[in-house]
Motif scaffolding. Structure first.
Motif, PDB file in Angstrom:
ATOM      1  N   UNK A  63      43.196  44.221  28.411  1.00 25.26           N
ATOM      2  CA  UNK A  63      43.471  44.198  29.908  1.00 25.26           C
ATOM      3  C   UNK A  63      42.409  43.108  30.381  1.00 25.26           C
ATOM      4  N   UNK A  64      42.863  42.392  31.502  1.00 25.47           N
ATOM      5  CA  UNK A  64      42.111  41.479  32.068  1.00 25.47           C
ATOM      6  C   UNK A  64      41.740  42.263  33.585  1.00 25.47           C
ATOM      7  N   UNK A  65      40.397  42.191  34.090  1.00 27.10           N
ATOM      8  CA  UNK A  65      40.008  42.988  35.241  1.00 27.10           C
ATOM      9  C   UNK A  65      40.753  42.084  36.488  1.00 27.10           C
ATOM     10  N   UNK A  66      40.824  42.587  37.538  1.00 27.67           N
ATOM     11  CA  UNK A  66      41.463  42.044  38.585  1.00 27.67           C
ATOM     12  C   UNK A  66      40.441  40.865  39.180  1.00 27.67           C
ATOM     13  N   UNK A  67      39.372  41.220  39.151  1.00 23.26           N
ATOM     14  CA  UNK A  67      38.386  39.963  39.603  1.00 23.26           C
ATOM     15  C   UNK A  67      38.569  38.755  38.657  1.00 23.26           C
ATOM     16  N   UNK A  68      38.708  39.078  37.280  1.00 24.53           N
ATOM     17  CA  UNK A  68      38.950  38.006  36.395  1.00 24.53           C
ATOM     18  C   UNK A  68      40.257  37.439  36.517  1.00 24.53           C
ATOM     19  N   UNK A  69      41.131  37.922  37.015  1.00 29.62           N
ATOM     20  CA  UNK A  69      42.478  37.432  37.134  1.00 29.62           C
ATOM     21  C   UNK A  69      42.463  36.411  38.497  1.00 29.62           C
ATOM     22  N   UNK A  70      41.696  36.833  39.312  1.00 33.05           N
ATOM     23  CA  UNK A  70      41.409  35.978  40.636  1.00 33.05           C
ATOM     24  C   UNK A  70      40.794  34.703  40.137  1.00 33.05           C
ATOM     25  N   UNK A  71      39.871  34.900  39.297  1.00 35.88           N
ATOM     26  CA  UNK A  71      38.937  33.658  38.971  1.00 35.88           C
ATOM     27  C   UNK A  71      39.986  32.907  38.162  1.00 35.88           C
ATOM     28  N   UNK A  72      40.660  33.541  37.182  1.00 38.55           N
ATOM     29  CA  UNK A  72      41.823  32.664  36.473  1.00 38.55           C
ATOM     30  C   UNK A  72      42.688  31.829  37.270  1.00 38.55           C
TER      31      UNK A  72
END
Length: 138
Positions: A63-72
């Motif tokens: 899984x990719x955390x939500x905050x990391x998805x925003x960064x990506x």
């Protein structure tokens, strides 16, 4: 011939100069600085080698955390949109939460992306699709 471009436990990046294909093999749960470093390595490969094809092997990625998805979305999507890529194949993760995160990122970037992208469960099928000639719209 494929060469190792970058290698850590969580990501191995390969590059084949002959067919201008990059392959990113992701492994495990990445977040924060580790994920950012991995994405920066991908961006560096895009800048230096100018691949036309990319195989994202996410099968073992978690899984990719939500905050990391925003960064990506802010740091990688603009890079791949402006890159030399013509085709991207994604081998879907065994982890349902990773699949949902990756699909969500592509849905949000759909209007920006100018290259062909497809999901695969089979590496051979993904590789064959990448090797097919890119059709240029008339």
């Amino acid at each position: 011939m494929e060469e190792v471009y970058f290698k850590e436990d969580y990501l191995t990046l390969y590059y084949n100069r002959q067919n201008k294909t990059a392959r990113a093999v992701w492994n495990g749960f990445l977040s924060g600085e580790t994920l950012r470093h991995a994405i920066e390595q991908c961006n560096q490969l895009l800048d230096e080698e100018k691949p036309t094809n990319w195989l994202a092997d996410n099968r073992k990625m978690k899984a990719i955390r939500q905050k990391d998805q925003v960064w990506i979305q802010a740091n990688m999507i603009p890079k791949i949109v402006a890159s030399s890529l013509r085709k991207m194949a994604t081998l879907v993760s065994e982890d349902i939460f990773n699949r949902m995160a990756i699909e969500n990122l592509f849905v949000k970037a759909n209007d920006l992306i100018k290259f062909d992208h497809q999901y695969f469960k089979n590496e051979k099928a993904a590789t064959q699709w990448l090797e097919e000639k890119h059709s240029i719209p008339s």
